[in-house]
Write a protein that holds these residues in place. Structure first.
Motif, PDB file in Angstrom:
ATOM      1  N   VAL A 262       0.831  -1.210   0.000  1.00  0.00           N
ATOM      2  CA  VAL A 262       0.000   0.000   0.000  1.00  0.00           C
ATOM      3  C   VAL A 262       0.862   1.254   0.000  1.00  0.00           C
ATOM      4  O   VAL A 262       0.649   2.184  -0.784  1.00  0.00           O
ATOM      5  N   ASN A 263       1.855   1.294   0.875  1.00  0.00           N
ATOM      6  CA  ASN A 263       2.691   2.491   0.988  1.00  0.00           C
ATOM      7  C   ASN A 263       3.420   2.792  -0.313  1.00  0.00           C
ATOM      8  O   ASN A 263       3.404   3.929  -0.806  1.00  0.00           O
ATOM      9  N   SER A 264       4.040   1.780  -0.890  1.00  0.00           N
ATOM     10  CA  SER A 264       4.802   2.017  -2.125  1.00  0.00           C
ATOM     11  C   SER A 264       3.889   2.380  -3.290  1.00  0.00           C
ATOM     12  O   SER A 264       4.265   3.193  -4.155  1.00  0.00           O
ATOM     13  N   THR A 265       2.668   1.827  -3.315  1.00  0.00           N
ATOM     14  CA  THR A 265       1.707   2.171  -4.362  1.00  0.00           C
ATOM     15  C   THR A 265       1.324   3.647  -4.286  1.00  0.00           C
ATOM     16  O   THR A 265       1.272   4.347  -5.307  1.00  0.00           O
ATOM     17  N   LEU A 266       1.061   4.139  -3.068  1.00  0.00           N
ATOM     18  CA  LEU A 266       0.665   5.534  -2.900  1.00  0.00           C
ATOM     19  C   LEU A 266       1.819   6.482  -3.237  1.00  0.00           C
ATOM     20  O   LEU A 266       1.619   7.515  -3.882  1.00  0.00           O
ATOM     21  N   VAL A 267       3.011   6.135  -2.810  1.00  0.00           N
ATOM     22  CA  VAL A 267       4.179   6.954  -3.141  1.00  0.00           C
ATOM     23  C   VAL A 267       4.346   7.031  -4.654  1.00  0.00           C
ATOM     24  O   VAL A 267       4.577   8.107  -5.231  1.00  0.00           O
ATOM     25  N   ASN A 268       4.209   5.898  -5.310  1.00  0.00           N
ATOM     26  CA  ASN A 268       4.357   5.857  -6.764  1.00  0.00           C
ATOM     27  C   ASN A 268       3.307   6.720  -7.461  1.00  0.00           C
ATOM     28  O   ASN A 268       3.609   7.442  -8.418  1.00  0.00           O
ATOM     29  N   LEU A 269       2.059   6.670  -6.973  1.00  0.00           N
ATOM     30  CA  LEU A 269       0.987   7.472  -7.569  1.00  0.00           C
ATOM     31  C   LEU A 269       1.233   8.965  -7.384  1.00  0.00           C
ATOM     32  O   LEU A 269       0.993   9.767  -8.291  1.00  0.00           O
ATOM     33  N   LEU A 270       1.709   9.352  -6.211  1.00  0.00           N
ATOM     34  CA  LEU A 270       2.019  10.764  -5.961  1.00  0.00           C
ATOM     35  C   LEU A 270       3.139  11.236  -6.892  1.00  0.00           C
ATOM     36  O   LEU A 270       3.068  12.323  -7.463  1.00  0.00           O
ATOM     37  N   GLU A 271       4.159  10.413  -7.029  1.00  0.00           N
ATOM     38  CA  GLU A 271       5.265  10.762  -7.925  1.00  0.00           C
ATOM     39  C   GLU A 271       4.781  10.841  -9.373  1.00  0.00           C
ATOM     40  O   GLU A 271       5.160  11.747 -10.130  1.00  0.00           O
ATOM     41  N   LYS A 272       3.937   9.902  -9.774  1.00  0.00           N
ATOM     42  CA  LYS A 272       3.411   9.866 -11.137  1.00  0.00           C
ATOM     43  C   LYS A 272       2.615  11.123 -11.459  1.00  0.00           C
ATOM     44  O   LYS A 272       2.580  11.594 -12.600  1.00  0.00           O
ATOM     45  N   ASN A 273       1.969  11.707 -10.432  1.00  0.00           N
ATOM     46  CA  ASN A 273       1.164  12.912 -10.626  1.00  0.00           C
ATOM     47  C   ASN A 273       1.951  14.200 -10.400  1.00  0.00           C
ATOM     48  O   ASN A 273       1.367  15.281 -10.317  1.00  0.00           O
ATOM     49  N   GLY A 274       3.268  14.084 -10.291  1.00  0.00           N
ATOM     50  CA  GLY A 274       4.103  15.282 -10.213  1.00  0.00           C
ATOM     51  C   GLY A 274       4.558  15.670  -8.832  1.00  0.00           C
ATOM     52  O   GLY A 274       5.170  16.728  -8.650  1.00  0.00           O
ATOM     53  N   GLY A 275       4.271  14.833  -7.829  1.00  0.00           N
ATOM     54  CA  GLY A 275       4.683  15.142  -6.469  1.00  0.00           C
ATOM     55  C   GLY A 275       6.042  14.564  -6.139  1.00  0.00           C
ATOM     56  O   GLY A 275       6.638  13.814  -6.914  1.00  0.00           O
ATOM     57  N   GLN A 276       6.542  14.926  -4.971  1.00  0.00           N
ATOM     58  CA  GLN A 276       7.791  14.358  -4.454  1.00  0.00           C
ATOM     59  C   GLN A 276       7.451  13.732  -3.114  1.00  0.00           C
ATOM     60  O   GLN A 276       7.221  14.431  -2.128  1.00  0.00           O
ATOM     61  N   ALA A 277       7.375  12.403  -3.078  1.00  0.00           N
ATOM     62  CA  ALA A 277       6.898  11.712  -1.893  1.00  0.00           C
ATOM     63  C   ALA A 277       7.916  10.699  -1.404  1.00  0.00           C
ATOM     64  O   ALA A 277       8.743  10.190  -2.180  1.00  0.00           O
ATOM     65  N   LEU A 278       7.832  10.390  -0.112  1.00  0.00           N
ATOM     66  CA  LEU A 278       8.699   9.366   0.452  1.00  0.00           C
ATOM     67  C   LEU A 278       7.914   8.617   1.521  1.00  0.00           C
ATOM     68  O   LEU A 278       7.283   9.227   2.390  1.00  0.00           O
ATOM     69  N   GLY A 279       7.930   7.283   1.421  1.00  0.00           N
ATOM     70  CA  GLY A 279       7.145   6.460   2.333  1.00  0.00           C
ATOM     71  C   GLY A 279       7.936   5.989   3.535  1.00  0.00           C
ATOM     72  O   GLY A 279       9.100   5.612   3.412  1.00  0.00           O
TER      73      GLY A 279
END
Length: 289
Positions: free
Chosen positions: A107-124
């Motif tokens: 779940v965590n890695s999926t959400l991080v990946n989606l945020l990055e895919k939409n232009g964000g900078q995320a870290l789980g």
């Protein structure tokens, strides 16, 4: 005929959002994410878009997520029947291993990946990283279900300072290395409190606090802690809403300015709540000026 918004209307929407962009710029907003908004892929995409947009306009968003349905699904596939007591998952050693696998992994890695895919900078991270969420056994009959004893917020502050969107899975730990399954609402409330957040948004599968639970038109848009007490006493706040409201009270007691319980099934509900006059759901505040 296809509906469309003219450029003038788009400009007007942006102008109306300006006071809210100014109000929340550089402020911390914690989003507790779970329920149907996490299961429905289209809604998940919209939630991630909302979070990235808020991040892009300078709001410090912290995403705290659960993953109960995914945990139950994996348990079932492994031949292990999920068991609940008073809404809390009975968590033996095998189950806490599954919880870590699902929450801190998939779940965590999926959400991080989606945020990055939409232009964000995320870290789980998980609540066990850096002893972010320290916990103890809540009730022996529940096994490794944790009660939060302390929040070491430095890892989250470090990520915010480096302009990341922290994505936190609700796993706790103790000094002996035991891992605990932490209720998502409780974890979000404690993290928001430790951050002295401007707002905590609790995404749920209901519109908010309703005067009549069968009538969405009876939504209470703004209530104070004093009114919450009265609504609990007269039975308006009951069932599964009681622990959610208790988490709201805990967050406010820890310094969160206000908490919103809102329906995560509504598209772009986070943007409606933060950037419009209308808002979404029920906002609970201390009632003090």
């Amino acid at each position: 005929m296809k509906n469309f918004i003219s450029n003038a209307e788009r400009a007007q929407v942006l102008v109306q959002a300006l006071p809210y962009i100014d109000k929340y710029h550089n402020k911390v907003v914690v989003v507790k994410y779970g329920g149907n908004a996490m299961i429905n892929e289209r809604l998940k995409q919209q939630v991630m878009e909302d979070i990235v947009l808020l991040w892009l306009i300078g709001i410090k968003v912290v995403l705290v997520h659960g993953g109960g349905p995914e945990i139950s699904a994996l348990m079932t596939r492994l031949g292990k029947k999920p068991t609940f007591v008073d809404g809390l998952r009975v968590t033996d050693q095998e189950t806490i291993d599954i919880v870590q696998m699902v929450l801190a992994g998939k779940v965590n890695s999926t959400l991080v990946n989606l945020l990055e895919k939409n232009g964000g900078q995320a870290l789980g991270i998980s609540g066990a990283d850096g002893h972010l969420i320290e916990a103890k056994i809540k009730d022996p009959k529940l096994g490794y279900v944790g009660e939060v004893t302390n929040v070491n917020i430095k890892p989250v502050l470090d990520l915010l300072e480096k302009d990341y969107i922290p994505v936190i899975s609700t796993i706790g730990c103790d000094r002996d290395g035991n891992m605990y399954n932490i209720n998502g609402d409780t974890a979000a409330a404690c993290i928001a409190g430790a951050l002295n957040a401007e707002r905590l948004i609790m995404m749920t599968d209901v519109p908010g606090v309703l005067r009549d639970k069968n009538d969405p038109e009876t939504l209470l848009s703004d209530i104070t802690l004093e009114e919450v007490k009265a609504l609990r006493e007269d039975g308006t706040i009951n069932g599964g809403m009681i622990p959610k409201v208790e988490c709201c009270e805990r967050a406010i007691a820890m310094g969160v300015k206000n908490v919103v319980i809102m329906d995560g099934r509504i598209p772009h509900s986070i943007l409606i709540e933060i950037l419009t006059d209308e808002g979404a759901g029920t906002m609970i505040s201390s009632g003090e000026p």
